[in-house]
Design a protein around this motif. Structure first.
Motif, PDB file in Angstrom:
ATOM      1  N   PHE A  38     -94.616 -51.703 -26.917  1.00 48.77           N
ATOM      2  CA  PHE A  38     -93.303 -52.053 -27.477  1.00 48.77           C
ATOM      3  C   PHE A  38     -92.433 -50.918 -27.059  1.00 48.77           C
ATOM      4  CE2 PHE A  38     -90.652 -51.635 -31.503  1.00 48.77           C
ATOM      5  CZ  PHE A  38     -89.947 -52.786 -31.193  1.00 48.77           C
ATOM      6  N   THR A  39     -91.373 -51.470 -26.443  1.00 49.88           N
ATOM      7  CA  THR A  39     -90.359 -50.510 -26.254  1.00 49.88           C
ATOM      8  C   THR A  39     -88.791 -50.834 -26.829  1.00 49.88           C
ATOM      9  OG1 THR A  39     -91.235 -50.221 -23.906  1.00 49.88           O
ATOM     10  CG2 THR A  39     -89.082 -49.432 -24.141  1.00 49.88           C
ATOM     11  N   ASP A  40     -88.275 -49.704 -27.491  1.00 51.89           N
ATOM     12  CA  ASP A  40     -87.111 -50.005 -28.210  1.00 51.89           C
ATOM     13  C   ASP A  40     -86.274 -48.676 -27.813  1.00 51.89           C
ATOM     14  OD1 ASP A  40     -87.768 -47.993 -29.896  1.00 51.89           O
ATOM     15  OD2 ASP A  40     -88.080 -49.429 -31.738  1.00 51.89           O
ATOM     16  N   PRO A  41     -84.875 -48.910 -28.112  1.00 48.33           N
ATOM     17  CA  PRO A  41     -84.056 -47.539 -27.944  1.00 48.33           C
ATOM     18  C   PRO A  41     -84.676 -46.391 -28.348  1.00 48.33           C
ATOM     19  CG  PRO A  41     -82.843 -49.271 -28.738  1.00 48.33           C
ATOM     20  CD  PRO A  41     -84.144 -49.725 -28.816  1.00 48.33           C
ATOM     21  N   GLU A  42     -85.391 -46.368 -29.575  1.00 49.29           N
ATOM     22  CA  GLU A  42     -86.434 -44.996 -30.089  1.00 49.29           C
ATOM     23  C   GLU A  42     -87.507 -44.593 -28.999  1.00 49.29           C
ATOM     24  OE1 GLU A  42     -87.103 -46.167 -34.062  1.00 49.29           O
ATOM     25  OE2 GLU A  42     -85.211 -46.073 -34.445  1.00 49.29           O
ATOM     26  N   GLY A  43     -87.922 -45.493 -28.233  1.00 46.84           N
ATOM     27  CA  GLY A  43     -88.991 -45.063 -27.304  1.00 46.84           C
ATOM     28  C   GLY A  43     -90.048 -45.929 -27.100  1.00 46.84           C
ATOM     29  N   VAL A  44     -91.246 -45.678 -26.811  1.00 49.30           N
ATOM     30  CA  VAL A  44     -92.207 -46.736 -26.456  1.00 49.30           C
ATOM     31  C   VAL A  44     -93.483 -46.362 -27.381  1.00 49.30           C
ATOM     32  CG1 VAL A  44     -94.161 -47.028 -24.703  1.00 49.30           C
ATOM     33  CG2 VAL A  44     -91.790 -46.415 -23.980  1.00 49.30           C
ATOM     34  N   SER A  45     -94.000 -47.363 -27.950  1.00 45.87           N
ATOM     35  CA  SER A  45     -94.997 -47.443 -28.624  1.00 45.87           C
ATOM     36  C   SER A  45     -96.197 -48.239 -28.159  1.00 45.87           C
ATOM     37  CB  SER A  45     -94.864 -48.063 -29.997  1.00 45.87           C
ATOM     38  OG  SER A  45     -93.753 -47.415 -30.921  1.00 45.87           O
ATOM     39  N   ARG A  46     -97.477 -47.737 -28.201  1.00 49.85           N
ATOM     40  CA  ARG A  46     -98.725 -48.669 -27.834  1.00 49.85           C
ATOM     41  C   ARG A  46     -99.599 -49.081 -28.565  1.00 49.85           C
ATOM     42  NH1 ARG A  46     -96.501 -45.831 -23.794  1.00 49.85           N
ATOM     43  NH2 ARG A  46     -97.062 -46.286 -21.415  1.00 49.85           N
ATOM     44  N   GLY A  47    -100.061 -50.385 -28.721  1.00 46.43           N
ATOM     45  CA  GLY A  47    -101.002 -50.915 -29.656  1.00 46.43           C
ATOM     46  C   GLY A  47    -100.556 -51.535 -30.788  1.00 46.43           C
ATOM     47  N   ARG A  48    -101.385 -52.541 -31.387  1.00 49.76           N
ATOM     48  CA  ARG A  48    -101.051 -53.564 -32.397  1.00 49.76           C
ATOM     49  C   ARG A  48    -100.550 -52.348 -33.659  1.00 49.76           C
ATOM     50  NH1 ARG A  48    -105.942 -57.551 -32.040  1.00 49.76           N
ATOM     51  NH2 ARG A  48    -105.043 -59.052 -30.507  1.00 49.76           N
ATOM     52  N   GLN A  49    -101.207 -51.488 -34.109  1.00 54.46           N
ATOM     53  CA  GLN A  49    -101.119 -50.529 -35.017  1.00 54.46           C
ATOM     54  C   GLN A  49     -99.678 -49.841 -34.935  1.00 54.46           C
ATOM     55  OE1 GLN A  49    -102.950 -50.171 -38.276  1.00 54.46           O
ATOM     56  NE2 GLN A  49    -100.887 -49.696 -38.687  1.00 54.46           N
ATOM     57  N   ALA A  50     -99.515 -49.611 -33.992  1.00 56.60           N
ATOM     58  CA  ALA A  50     -98.208 -48.872 -33.728  1.00 56.60           C
ATOM     59  C   ALA A  50     -96.848 -49.665 -33.735  1.00 56.60           C
ATOM     60  CB  ALA A  50     -97.965 -48.195 -32.152  1.00 56.60           C
ATOM     61  N   LEU A  51     -97.195 -50.931 -33.208  1.00 53.15           N
ATOM     62  CA  LEU A  51     -96.218 -52.082 -33.468  1.00 53.15           C
ATOM     63  C   LEU A  51     -96.007 -52.498 -35.061  1.00 53.15           C
ATOM     64  CD1 LEU A  51     -95.346 -54.933 -31.263  1.00 53.15           C
ATOM     65  CD2 LEU A  51     -95.872 -55.410 -33.682  1.00 53.15           C
ATOM     66  N   ASN A  52     -97.067 -52.696 -35.641  1.00 53.73           N
ATOM     67  CA  ASN A  52     -97.065 -52.818 -36.851  1.00 53.73           C
ATOM     68  C   ASN A  52     -96.177 -51.740 -38.049  1.00 53.73           C
ATOM     69  OD1 ASN A  52     -97.947 -54.204 -39.503  1.00 53.73           O
ATOM     70  ND2 ASN A  52     -98.873 -52.348 -39.710  1.00 53.73           N
ATOM     71  N   ASP A  53     -96.426 -50.471 -37.489  1.00 53.39           N
ATOM     72  CA  ASP A  53     -95.696 -49.346 -38.259  1.00 53.39           C
ATOM     73  C   ASP A  53     -94.282 -49.393 -37.898  1.00 53.39           C
ATOM     74  OD1 ASP A  53     -98.371 -48.463 -38.925  1.00 53.39           O
ATOM     75  OD2 ASP A  53     -98.466 -46.945 -37.320  1.00 53.39           O
ATOM     76  N   LYS A  54     -93.880 -49.929 -36.653  1.00 52.38           N
ATOM     77  CA  LYS A  54     -92.595 -50.036 -36.251  1.00 52.38           C
ATOM     78  C   LYS A  54     -91.772 -51.066 -37.263  1.00 52.38           C
ATOM     79  CE  LYS A  54     -90.411 -48.275 -33.090  1.00 52.38           C
ATOM     80  NZ  LYS A  54     -89.695 -47.222 -33.243  1.00 52.38           N
ATOM     81  N   ALA A  55     -92.478 -52.316 -37.293  1.00 52.92           N
ATOM     82  CA  ALA A  55     -91.867 -53.155 -38.186  1.00 52.92           C
ATOM     83  C   ALA A  55     -91.807 -52.770 -39.471  1.00 52.92           C
ATOM     84  CB  ALA A  55     -92.770 -54.425 -37.898  1.00 52.92           C
ATOM     85  N   GLN A  56     -92.698 -52.036 -39.945  1.00 57.52           N
ATOM     86  CA  GLN A  56     -92.767 -51.689 -41.411  1.00 57.52           C
ATOM     87  C   GLN A  56     -91.675 -50.971 -41.686  1.00 57.52           C
ATOM     88  OE1 GLN A  56     -95.007 -52.763 -43.983  1.00 57.52           O
ATOM     89  NE2 GLN A  56     -93.418 -52.100 -45.089  1.00 57.52           N
ATOM     90  N   ALA A  57     -91.715 -50.033 -40.753  1.00 57.82           N
ATOM     91  CA  ALA A  57     -90.385 -48.864 -40.900  1.00 57.82           C
ATOM     92  C   ALA A  57     -89.101 -49.607 -41.127  1.00 57.82           C
ATOM     93  CB  ALA A  57     -90.421 -47.640 -39.812  1.00 57.82           C
ATOM     94  N   LEU A  58     -88.865 -50.566 -40.289  1.00 58.96           N
ATOM     95  CA  LEU A  58     -87.627 -50.987 -39.957  1.00 58.96           C
ATOM     96  C   LEU A  58     -87.396 -52.231 -41.326  1.00 58.96           C
ATOM     97  CD1 LEU A  58     -85.284 -52.526 -38.421  1.00 58.96           C
ATOM     98  CD2 LEU A  58     -86.874 -54.353 -37.698  1.00 58.96           C
ATOM     99  N   LEU A  59     -88.315 -52.583 -41.921  1.00 61.87           N
ATOM    100  CA  LEU A  59     -88.191 -53.521 -43.103  1.00 61.87           C
ATOM    101  C   LEU A  59     -87.990 -52.462 -44.406  1.00 61.87           C
ATOM    102  CD1 LEU A  59     -90.740 -56.241 -42.509  1.00 61.87           C
ATOM    103  CD2 LEU A  59     -88.365 -56.262 -42.397  1.00 61.87           C
TER     104      LEU A  59
END
Length: 117
Positions: A38-59
Motif C-alpha cells: 500500500f502506497t500513499d503520500p505518507e509512504g509504503v506499507s507492506r502486508g495485510r496488518q499494515a494496511l489494516n493499521d492505516k485504515a484504522q488510523a484514518l478512521l
C-alpha cells in the motif's frame, strides 16, 4: 473469484470505510494478497496488518459523520483498476483521491492512493 469492480468496491466500502475492526479484517482477508503493498503520500506499507493499521488510523482521526463516496466511474483493466473517491460528511467532502489497484490471482496485490491537492 471477484472481478476488478468488486475489488474496488471492497477496497473503498468494506475496508477503508468500515469502522468495525472484525468486519474490516474479514474484508481484508478476502480482498488483498498477504504481501499487499500500500502506497500513499505518507509512504509504503507492506502486508495485510499494515494496511489494516492505516485504515484504522484514518478512521480514528475522522469525525463519525465522515463517509467515503465514489466520485465517478470505475476504470477497469485486465490486472488494474481505478476509482475516484471523496471523504467527509456526505455531500461535503474534505478530501478527494483516486485508488489504483494491481490485481494478481483475483486479489489486490498493490494499492496506490493519490490525493487531490
Amino acid at each position: 473469484m471477484p472481478d476488478a469492480k468488486e475489488l474496488l468496491h471492497r477496497n473503498l466500502h468494506e475496508v477503508f470505510a468500515e469502522r468495525d475492526p472484525q468486519r474490516r479484517w474479514a474484508a481484508i482477508e478476502r480482498t488483498y494478497t498477504e504481501d499487499v503493498v500500500f502506497t500513499d503520500p505518507e509512504g509504503v506499507s507492506r502486508g495485510r496488518q499494515a494496511l489494516n493499521d492505516k485504515a484504522q488510523a484514518l478512521l480514528d482521526g475522522a469525525a463519525a459523520d465522515f463517509v467515503f463516496e465514489e466520485d465517478g466511474p470505475a476504470y477497469l483493466g485486465t490486472d488494474t483498476a481505478a476509482l475516484a473517491w471523496r471523504f467527509g460528511p456526505s455531500g461535503s467532502p474534505v478530501a478527494r483521491g483516486v485508488d489504483l489497484l494491481t490485481i494478481r490471482d483475483g486479489l489486490v496485490s498493490a494499492l496506490q492512493t493519490l490525493l487531490a491537492p
